[in-house]
Enzyme design. Structure first.
Site, PDB file in Angstrom:
ATOM      1  N   SER A   8       0.841  -1.211   0.000  1.00 32.38           N
ATOM      2  CA  SER A   8       0.000   0.000   0.000  1.00 32.38           C
ATOM      3  C   SER A   8       0.871   1.254   0.000  1.00 32.38           C
ATOM      4  CB  SER A   8      -0.900   0.002   1.238  1.00 32.38           C
ATOM      5  OG  SER A   8      -1.450   1.292   1.396  1.00 32.38           O
ATOM      6  N   HIS A  33      -0.824  -1.208  -4.394  1.00 34.81           N
ATOM      7  CA  HIS A  33      -2.121  -0.816  -3.838  1.00 34.81           C
ATOM      8  C   HIS A  33      -2.147   0.697  -3.644  1.00 34.81           C
ATOM      9  CE1 HIS A  33      -5.861  -1.848  -1.743  1.00 34.81           C
ATOM     10  NE2 HIS A  33      -5.539  -0.994  -0.807  1.00 34.81           N
ATOM     11  N   ASP A  35      -4.289   3.735  -2.294  1.00 33.92           N
ATOM     12  CA  ASP A  35      -5.429   4.050  -1.415  1.00 33.92           C
ATOM     13  C   ASP A  35      -5.919   5.472  -1.593  1.00 33.92           C
ATOM     14  OD1 ASP A  35      -4.000   1.997   1.114  1.00 33.92           O
ATOM     15  OD2 ASP A  35      -5.956   1.729   0.158  1.00 33.92           O
ATOM     16  N   HIS A  66      -7.783   1.359  -4.738  1.00 31.82           N
ATOM     17  CA  HIS A  66      -8.828   1.169  -3.714  1.00 31.82           C
ATOM     18  C   HIS A  66      -9.422   2.540  -3.419  1.00 31.82           C
ATOM     19  CE1 HIS A  66      -9.627   0.062   0.801  1.00 31.82           C
ATOM     20  NE2 HIS A  66     -10.752   0.202   0.118  1.00 31.82           N
ATOM     21  N   MET A  68     -11.774   4.794  -1.528  1.00 30.21           N
ATOM     22  CA  MET A  68     -12.607   4.968  -0.332  1.00 30.21           C
ATOM     23  C   MET A  68     -13.236   6.351  -0.444  1.00 30.21           C
ATOM     24  SD  MET A  68      -9.764   3.360   2.206  1.00 30.21           S
ATOM     25  CE  MET A  68      -8.479   3.557   0.957  1.00 30.21           C
ATOM     26  N   MET A 140     -11.842  -5.768   4.236  1.00 28.91           N
ATOM     27  CA  MET A 140     -11.125  -4.870   5.139  1.00 28.91           C
ATOM     28  C   MET A 140     -11.003  -5.523   6.504  1.00 28.91           C
ATOM     29  SD  MET A 140     -10.301  -2.410   3.269  1.00 28.91           S
ATOM     30  CE  MET A 140      -9.521  -1.427   4.549  1.00 28.91           C
TER      31      MET A 140
HETATM   32  C1  DX5 Z   1      -6.793   1.589   4.971  1.00 33.12           C
HETATM   33  C2  DX5 Z   1      -6.206   1.178   3.615  1.00 33.12           C
HETATM   34  C3  DX5 Z   1      -5.163   0.108   3.751  1.00 33.12           C
HETATM   35  C4  DX5 Z   1      -3.961   0.542   4.607  1.00 33.12           C
HETATM   36  C5  DX5 Z   1      -3.071  -0.644   4.863  1.00 33.12           C
HETATM   37  O1  DX5 Z   1      -7.960   2.336   4.763  1.00 33.12           O
HETATM   38  O2  DX5 Z   1      -7.207   0.705   2.757  1.00 33.12           O
HETATM   39  O3  DX5 Z   1      -4.717  -0.283   2.450  1.00 33.12           O
HETATM   40  O4  DX5 Z   1      -3.239   1.541   3.909  1.00 33.12           O
HETATM   41  O5  DX5 Z   1      -2.048  -0.205   5.745  1.00 33.12           O
HETATM   42  P1  DX5 Z   1      -1.473  -1.207   6.858  1.00 33.12           P
HETATM   43  O6  DX5 Z   1      -0.948  -2.389   6.104  1.00 33.12           O
HETATM   44  O7  DX5 Z   1      -0.405  -0.384   7.533  1.00 33.12           O
HETATM   45  O8  DX5 Z   1      -2.620  -1.565   7.760  1.00 33.12           O
HETATM   46 ZN    ZN Z   2      -6.544  -0.170   0.870  1.00 36.47          ZN
END
Ligand code: DX5
Ligand code: ZN
Length: 219
Positions: A8, A33, A35, A66, A68, A140
């Site tokens: 990510s 990934h 975000d 991803h 959000m 998630m």
């Molecule tokens: C949270 C994101 C995740 C996050 C993962 O809303 O969708 O992708 O960045 O980060 P870690 O691996 O540090 O939990």
């Molecule tokens: Zn994510």
């Protein structure tokens, strides 16, 4: 079972993005990934279309985006045009199944892969009406919005349930798990049936990036 790792970018050092992304591809990862947070669907703002447009296509990586965000239908075209290979939106951003199917169709009409993500409190059953059309389901294991949170072990049962739903519907959807993935929770998610593990804080900011990727892949 072999899993892929999707680091990510949210956890990367943004002063050195090119270097950070190059280490993702040299460590054998297929995915990156990305975000996207709008400060409305989740209580945080990350990065968006201009950053994606400057990065996508410049690395041998699948851009696993991803989103959000609240206004999914409005912004899907922009993320597709910016170079997303997979667009994963949130089930909770919609009220009607028809709208979800419309979002999936928009992504497919651009020749890209469509994913849907569910928050920890959303049950697997809600996916039944469109599981056959999906290329990916993102479970998630933390409340979306921030990296560095603790993995919620209830996600493991959801992975197992999702695996059964996919098999029962002859869906081709991949199972991706996101949030708090590390050397303990990664193997647990893999054993439960995950195909792709997203990891941010476990990978970025450490000088043994490749070794950590291999730990997640069970190598
Ligand atoms: C949270 C994101 C995740 C996050 C993962 O809303 O969708 O992708 O960045 O980060 P870690 O691996 O540090 O939990
Ligand atoms: Zn994510």
């Amino acid at each position: 079972m072999k899993v892929e790792v999707s680091p990510s970018l949210l956890a990367a050092d943004f002063r050195f993005l090119d270097r950070e992304i190059k280490q993702v591809s040299t460590s054998g990862c297929k995915y990156l990934h990305f975000d996207v947070m709008d400060g409305a669907f989740v209580p945080n703002i990350s990065f968006g279309v201009p950053v994606l447009a400057s990065l996508a296509g410049n690395y041998p990586l699948v851009f696993d985006v991803h989103i959000m965000i609240k206004r999914v239908l409005k912004y899907i075209p922009a993320f597709l045009a910016a170079g997303a290979d997979i667009v994963t939106f949130h089930y909770e951003a919609f009220r009607k199944v028809e709208q979800i199917k419309k979002a999936v169709a928009m992504i497919h009409s651009a020749g890209k892969k469509a994913g849907i993500s569910i928050k920890p409190h959303t049950s697997i059953e809600v996916l039944s009406p469109f599981i056959k059309e999906l290329d990916l389901v993102l479970i998630m294991s933390v409340e979306p919005g921030f990296g560095g949170q603790k993995f919620d072990p209830k996600a493991l049962e959801k992975i197992r349930e999702l695996k059964k739903l996919i098999a029962a519907n002859e869906s081709q959807a991949l199972i991706e798990v996101d949030g708090g993935i590390n050397e303990i929770t990664g193997p647990q998610a893999r054993k439960a049936g995950a195909n792709i593990l997203v990891a941010g804080s476990y990978l970025f900011g450490h000088d043994d990036f490749q070794a950590r990727v291999e730990k997640l892949r069970g190598e």
